[in-house]
Write a protein that holds these residues in place. Structure first.
Motif, short mmCIF file in Angstrom:
data_model
loop_
_atom_site.label_atom_id
_atom_site.label_comp_id
_atom_site.label_asym_id
_atom_site.label_seq_id
_atom_site.Cartn_x
_atom_site.Cartn_y
_atom_site.Cartn_z
N ARG A 243 0.83 -1.21 0.00
CA ARG A 243 0.00 0.00 0.00
C ARG A 243 0.86 1.26 0.00
O ARG A 243 0.52 2.25 -0.65
CB ARG A 243 -0.91 0.01 1.22
N ILE A 244 1.96 1.24 0.74
CA ILE A 244 2.85 2.41 0.77
C ILE A 244 3.37 2.71 -0.62
O ILE A 244 3.40 3.87 -1.07
CB ILE A 244 4.02 2.17 1.74
N ARG A 245 3.79 1.69 -1.34
CA ARG A 245 4.34 1.90 -2.69
C ARG A 245 3.29 2.40 -3.68
O ARG A 245 3.62 3.10 -4.63
CB ARG A 245 4.97 0.60 -3.20
N ARG A 246 2.04 2.06 -3.44
CA ARG A 246 0.97 2.45 -4.37
C ARG A 246 0.37 3.82 -4.06
O ARG A 246 -0.20 4.45 -4.95
CB ARG A 246 -0.15 1.41 -4.34
N LYS A 247 0.50 4.28 -2.82
CA LYS A 247 -0.20 5.48 -2.40
C LYS A 247 0.41 6.76 -2.98
O LYS A 247 1.63 6.88 -3.12
CB LYS A 247 -0.22 5.57 -0.87
N TYR A 248 -0.46 7.72 -3.25
CA TYR A 248 -0.04 9.08 -3.61
C TYR A 248 -0.36 9.98 -2.42
O TYR A 248 -1.51 10.07 -1.99
CB TYR A 248 -0.77 9.55 -4.87
N PHE A 249 0.67 10.63 -1.88
CA PHE A 249 0.55 11.34 -0.62
C PHE A 249 0.25 12.83 -0.81
O PHE A 249 0.91 13.51 -1.61
CB PHE A 249 1.85 11.22 0.18
N LYS A 250 -0.71 13.33 -0.01
CA LYS A 250 -0.93 14.77 0.05
C LYS A 250 0.28 15.40 0.74
O LYS A 250 0.90 14.78 1.61
CB LYS A 250 -2.21 15.08 0.82
N ASN A 251 0.59 16.64 0.38
CA ASN A 251 1.75 17.30 0.96
C ASN A 251 1.58 18.82 0.87
O ASN A 251 0.63 19.30 0.25
CB ASN A 251 3.04 16.86 0.24
N MET A 253 3.95 20.84 -0.39
CA MET A 253 4.98 21.36 -1.31
C MET A 253 4.45 21.55 -2.72
O MET A 253 4.96 22.38 -3.47
CB MET A 253 6.16 20.38 -1.33
N THR A 254 3.43 20.81 -3.06
CA THR A 254 2.86 20.87 -4.40
C THR A 254 1.42 20.40 -4.35
O THR A 254 1.08 19.54 -3.50
CB THR A 254 3.65 19.97 -5.38
N PRO A 255 0.55 20.93 -5.20
CA PRO A 255 -0.84 20.44 -5.22
C PRO A 255 -0.94 19.02 -5.77
O PRO A 255 -1.97 18.36 -5.61
CB PRO A 255 -1.55 21.44 -6.14
N VAL A 256 0.12 18.55 -6.38
CA VAL A 256 0.15 17.19 -6.93
C VAL A 256 0.53 16.20 -5.83
O VAL A 256 1.48 16.43 -5.08
CB VAL A 256 1.17 17.11 -8.10
N ARG A 257 -0.19 15.12 -5.75
CA ARG A 257 0.16 14.08 -4.78
C ARG A 257 1.38 13.31 -5.27
O ARG A 257 1.54 13.07 -6.46
CB ARG A 257 -1.02 13.14 -4.56
N LEU A 258 2.23 12.93 -4.32
CA LEU A 258 3.50 12.28 -4.66
C LEU A 258 3.57 10.89 -4.05
O LEU A 258 3.06 10.65 -2.97
CB LEU A 258 4.68 13.12 -4.14
N GLN A 259 4.24 9.99 -4.76
CA GLN A 259 4.46 8.66 -4.22
C GLN A 259 5.62 8.68 -3.21
O GLN A 259 6.37 9.64 -3.12
CB GLN A 259 4.73 7.67 -5.35
N TRP A 260 5.75 7.57 -2.49
CA TRP A 260 6.74 7.48 -1.42
C TRP A 260 8.14 7.86 -1.90
O TRP A 260 8.84 8.66 -1.27
CB TRP A 260 6.73 6.07 -0.84
N GLY A 261 8.58 7.30 -3.00
CA GLY A 261 9.92 7.57 -3.49
C GLY A 261 10.11 8.98 -4.01
O GLY A 261 11.24 9.46 -4.11
N GLU A 262 9.01 9.66 -4.31
CA GLU A 262 9.09 11.03 -4.84
C GLU A 262 9.06 12.09 -3.75
O GLU A 262 9.54 13.21 -3.96
CB GLU A 262 7.91 11.28 -5.80
N ILE A 263 8.50 11.76 -2.59
CA ILE A 263 8.22 12.78 -1.58
C ILE A 263 9.35 12.96 -0.57
O ILE A 263 9.49 14.01 0.06
CB ILE A 263 6.91 12.45 -0.84
N LEU A 264 10.20 11.94 -0.40
CA LEU A 264 11.19 11.97 0.68
C LEU A 264 12.19 13.11 0.54
O LEU A 264 12.42 13.87 1.49
CB LEU A 264 11.92 10.62 0.75
N MET A 265 12.83 13.24 -0.62
CA MET A 265 13.85 14.27 -0.79
C MET A 265 13.28 15.69 -0.73
O MET A 265 13.85 16.56 -0.07
CB MET A 265 14.62 14.04 -2.09
N PRO A 266 12.14 15.97 -1.39
CA PRO A 266 11.54 17.30 -1.24
C PRO A 266 11.20 17.64 0.21
O PRO A 266 11.38 18.79 0.64
CB PRO A 266 10.28 17.21 -2.11
#
Length: 402
Positions: A243-251, A253-266
């Motif tokens: 589920r973690i790998r599939r989820k798109y996370f609210k944040n 930093m951007t109105p676009v939801r990001l996946q786990w691997g995309e959100i960590l560095m930002p």
């Protein structure tokens, strides 16, 4: 006659093909069969190619430091991960011992460690009496190559490795991550069962950082968003990694939801000057924006000194005992909190196969009775209540299985 010859030739060709196919399958099965019950799986790399091993040099390409020892091949197993660096070998081994003593279903340990610890882990684990229920894999410490130095120095060396477990262990569906200073006082099976209690939106489970807001850290000092009233503690973290790998996370930093691997560095770039507890702070930020994704389990599943050094404030532990002990602040190795140290020493010194009542419970209770001059010692019975039940249940299972 000519037609008969053609039919005979065709039949002969089919027979030859069948024979060749059978021989090839036989050779393949012999090639894949592990020898002597032990298999070193070198075919699959330990980490993606874009990741870099962060440890001592000398093992070649990233992934060459992975050791995969299969003690058994169970159809169902629980996956437990830990990250060990520096002087954490003994502490990690003691945690693994506590997991083995009471657990019922098979376990697979995923041990992420600095290169210089690999041989020591192998030597010690090979001596454990597994009883056919434990596998383990040893991995090098790895971070994304373009930001390895930054991740490694976050909070403590190697601490942020846990953030990348869903990306490294791609074939693992669910995982229990624990810090090295964790001790299981009841079967791992019991916390693993929380996975079945997740609703359709929940991807992970953790305990609150504090029960009492008046002594909470996040609600008094944090300079970043955090989950709930007092934040969450990531020392015990149960994950549905699919589920973690599939989820798109609210944040934020951007109105676009990001996946786990995309959100960590930002997240790190935005908050690195405002965070104190490293990767735990980043997890608090993520679940602040995605509260529906977190399952919160009670404090006795992650019982720390803060639950008793200012007076007992974990009501669930008072009622049922401590399920998982978390000796943060180095309390296993100094005399500041002797109740925590007594439990650690008892499990560390227990010899597999010895009688648990006479070799573990009774000596531990005698040591705990010497700690009543401390706040935690005044409630020492919560440290042994569940442990006593776990021993009783273990012997009942053994008796029933005879």
């Amino acid at each position: 006659m000519r037609r008969l010859a053609r039919v005979s030739l065709l039949c002969l060709g089919c027979a030859v093909c069948s024979l060749l196919y059978g021989l090839s399958q036989l050779a393949l099965s012999l090639e894949q069969e592990p020898g002597g019950g032990r298999e070193r799986q070198a075919r699959e790399p330990a980490t993606p190619g874009a990741w870099r091993q962060a440890g001592s040099a000398g093992r070649g390409a990233a992934g060459s430091g992975r050791y995969d020892y299969m003690k058994t091949h169970p159809s169902e197993k629980m996956h437990l991960a830990v990250v060990a660096c520096g002087e954490r070998l003994e502490e990690t081994v003691t945690m693994l011992r506590s997991a083995i003593i009471f657990s019922i279903k098979p376990l697979h340990f995923h041990i992420f460690a600095e290169d210089q610890l690999h041989e020591s882990f192998k030597d010690i684990l090979e001596e454990f009496p597994y009883g056919g229920k434990v596998n383990y894999t040893i991995y090098p410490i790895t971070f994304p190559s373009e930001s390895a130095a930054e991740w490694k120095k976050l909070f403590k060396p190697c601490a942020s490795q846990r953030l990348f477990l869903p990306l490294i262990l791609k074939n693992v569906d669910s995982l229990l991550y624990v810090d090295t200073d964790i001790l299981f006082l009841r079967p791992v099976d019991d916390i693993w069962s929380f996975l079945g209690k997740f609703n359709s939106t929940q991807i992970a489970a953790m305990a609150p950082e504090h029960e009492e807001p008046r002594i909470g850290w996040y609600n008094r000092f944090a300079r970043h968003p955090y989950y709930g009233v007092t934040g969450i503690n990531s020392g015990v973290m149960l994950m549905n990694m699919t589920r973690i790998r599939r989820k798109y996370f609210k944040n934020d930093m951007t109105p676009v939801r990001l996946q786990w691997g995309e959100i960590l560095m930002p997240l790190l770039k935005k908050y690195k000057l405002n965070i104190t507890w490293g990767d735990q702070d980043l997890l608090n930020i993520m679940f602040f924006h995605n509260p529906e994704s977190l399952y919160v389990f009670p404090c006795q599943w992650n019982y720390r000194p803060d639950h008793c050094i200012y007076g007992s404030n974990c009501k669930a532990a008072e009622e049922e005992g401590i399920f998982i002990l978390h000796g943060n602040r180095g309390v296993y190795h100094d005399d500041k909190q002797p109740t925590f140290r007594a439990v650690y020493e008892a499990i560390k010194n227990y010899s597999f196969g010895d009688d648990l009542v006479h070799s573990l419970l009774q000596p531990l209770e005698r040591e705990l009775q010497k700690t009543t001059h401390t706040y935690c010692g005044r409630v020492y019975k919560v440290f042994i209540k569940q442990l006593t039940k776990s021993v009783r249940d273990l012997y009942a299972r053994r008796s029933k299985g005879r």
